[in-house]
Design a protein around this motif. Sequence first.
Motif, PDB file in Angstrom:
ATOM      1  N   VAL A 256      26.268  30.772 -44.839  1.00 30.87           N
ATOM      2  CA  VAL A 256      27.077  29.580 -45.109  1.00 30.87           C
ATOM      3  C   VAL A 256      27.622  29.027 -43.787  1.00 30.87           C
ATOM      4  N   LEU A 257      28.121  29.906 -42.935  1.00 27.58           N
ATOM      5  CA  LEU A 257      28.653  29.476 -41.637  1.00 27.58           C
ATOM      6  C   LEU A 257      27.563  28.803 -40.802  1.00 27.58           C
ATOM      7  N   ASN A 258      26.382  29.391 -40.758  1.00 24.14           N
ATOM      8  CA  ASN A 258      25.279  28.791 -40.001  1.00 24.14           C
ATOM      9  C   ASN A 258      24.864  27.447 -40.585  1.00 24.14           C
ATOM     10  N   ASP A 259      24.952  27.317 -41.912  1.00 22.89           N
ATOM     11  CA  ASP A 259      24.672  26.032 -42.552  1.00 22.89           C
ATOM     12  C   ASP A 259      25.686  24.978 -42.110  1.00 22.89           C
ATOM     13  N   TRP A 260      26.963  25.381 -41.958  1.00 22.42           N
ATOM     14  CA  TRP A 260      27.985  24.456 -41.474  1.00 22.42           C
ATOM     15  C   TRP A 260      27.682  24.027 -40.040  1.00 22.42           C
TER      16      TRP A 260
ATOM     17  N   ILE B 251      33.321  25.450 -34.200  1.00 25.98           N
ATOM     18  CA  ILE B 251      32.627  26.395 -35.081  1.00 25.98           C
ATOM     19  C   ILE B 251      31.767  27.290 -34.195  1.00 25.98           C
ATOM     20  N   LYS B 252      31.982  28.583 -34.315  1.00 25.76           N
ATOM     21  CA  LYS B 252      31.253  29.561 -33.500  1.00 25.76           C
ATOM     22  C   LYS B 252      31.331  29.190 -32.020  1.00 25.76           C
ATOM     23  N   GLY B 253      32.497  28.684 -31.613  1.00 27.36           N
ATOM     24  CA  GLY B 253      32.735  28.366 -30.218  1.00 27.36           C
ATOM     25  C   GLY B 253      32.294  26.986 -29.762  1.00 27.36           C
ATOM     26  N   GLN B 254      31.497  26.291 -30.557  1.00 28.11           N
ATOM     27  CA  GLN B 254      31.082  24.929 -30.213  1.00 28.11           C
ATOM     28  C   GLN B 254      32.140  23.955 -30.702  1.00 28.11           C
TER      29      GLN B 254
ATOM     30  N   SER C 284      35.970  29.335 -37.869  1.00 28.72           N
ATOM     31  CA  SER C 284      34.652  29.782 -38.331  1.00 28.72           C
ATOM     32  C   SER C 284      34.702  30.677 -39.561  1.00 28.72           C
ATOM     33  N   ALA C 285      35.613  31.648 -39.573  1.00 30.96           N
ATOM     34  CA  ALA C 285      35.660  32.583 -40.711  1.00 30.96           C
ATOM     35  C   ALA C 285      35.947  31.837 -42.011  1.00 30.96           C
ATOM     36  N   GLY C 286      36.866  30.890 -41.981  1.00 30.85           N
ATOM     37  CA  GLY C 286      37.195  30.119 -43.175  1.00 30.85           C
ATOM     38  C   GLY C 286      36.017  29.299 -43.679  1.00 30.85           C
TER      39      GLY C 286
ATOM     40  N   GLU D  38      45.092  31.586 -43.401  1.00 34.11           N
ATOM     41  CA  GLU D  38      44.807  32.916 -42.854  1.00 34.11           C
ATOM     42  C   GLU D  38      43.311  33.176 -42.660  1.00 34.11           C
ATOM     43  N   ASP D  39      42.469  32.387 -43.309  1.00 32.88           N
ATOM     44  CA  ASP D  39      41.023  32.538 -43.144  1.00 32.88           C
ATOM     45  C   ASP D  39      40.463  31.662 -42.030  1.00 32.88           C
ATOM     46  N   ALA D  40      41.200  30.625 -41.617  1.00 38.87           N
ATOM     47  CA  ALA D  40      40.728  29.675 -40.603  1.00 38.87           C
ATOM     48  C   ALA D  40      40.938  30.252 -39.206  1.00 38.87           C
ATOM     49  N   ILE D  41      40.149  31.285 -38.900  1.00 35.50           N
ATOM     50  CA  ILE D  41      40.223  31.966 -37.607  1.00 35.50           C
ATOM     51  C   ILE D  41      38.832  31.990 -36.979  1.00 35.50           C
ATOM     52  N   SER D  42      38.797  32.215 -35.677  1.00 37.82           N
ATOM     53  CA  SER D  42      37.521  32.172 -34.963  1.00 37.82           C
ATOM     54  C   SER D  42      36.693  33.438 -35.159  1.00 37.82           C
ATOM     55  N   ASP D  43      37.332  34.570 -35.425  1.00 41.14           N
ATOM     56  CA  ASP D  43      36.602  35.835 -35.556  1.00 41.14           C
ATOM     57  C   ASP D  43      35.884  35.889 -36.899  1.00 41.14           C
ATOM     58  N   TYR D  44      34.584  35.736 -36.850  1.00 38.95           N
ATOM     59  CA  TYR D  44      33.789  35.763 -38.075  1.00 38.95           C
ATOM     60  C   TYR D  44      32.983  37.051 -38.208  1.00 38.95           C
TER      61      TYR D  44
END
Length: 113
Positions: A93-97, A37-40, A66-68, A77-83
Amino acid sequence: MEPTTAPTHPPRDDPITRKELAQYDGSDPSKPVYVAIKGQVFDVSPKREMYAPGKGYHIFAGKDGSAGLGKSSLKAEDAISDYSGLTESERKVLNDWVAYYTKRYNIVGKVVD
């Protein structure tokens, strides 16, 4: 009540290529399961049953989706790294994850290209 997991060692920043990450998608029971997630890169093996092939979160196993996560989407198609295209609320929401995973799973590396 479901038992919770917690990190058992300090975060690592070992470089992990996308190709290497793909080997940890839950399809090989002898290997850990990783989600980035976000590269981690997180070792989600304690909850392997949720990330195994055919299971709900398998879409995120062995990759950075991350995007998904930001979109709360389980579509491939949403489960990609480019967010970069996420809205402000989706970024929250992503930061909460990220916070959720950081509290529960070991960080084993970072995605490098």
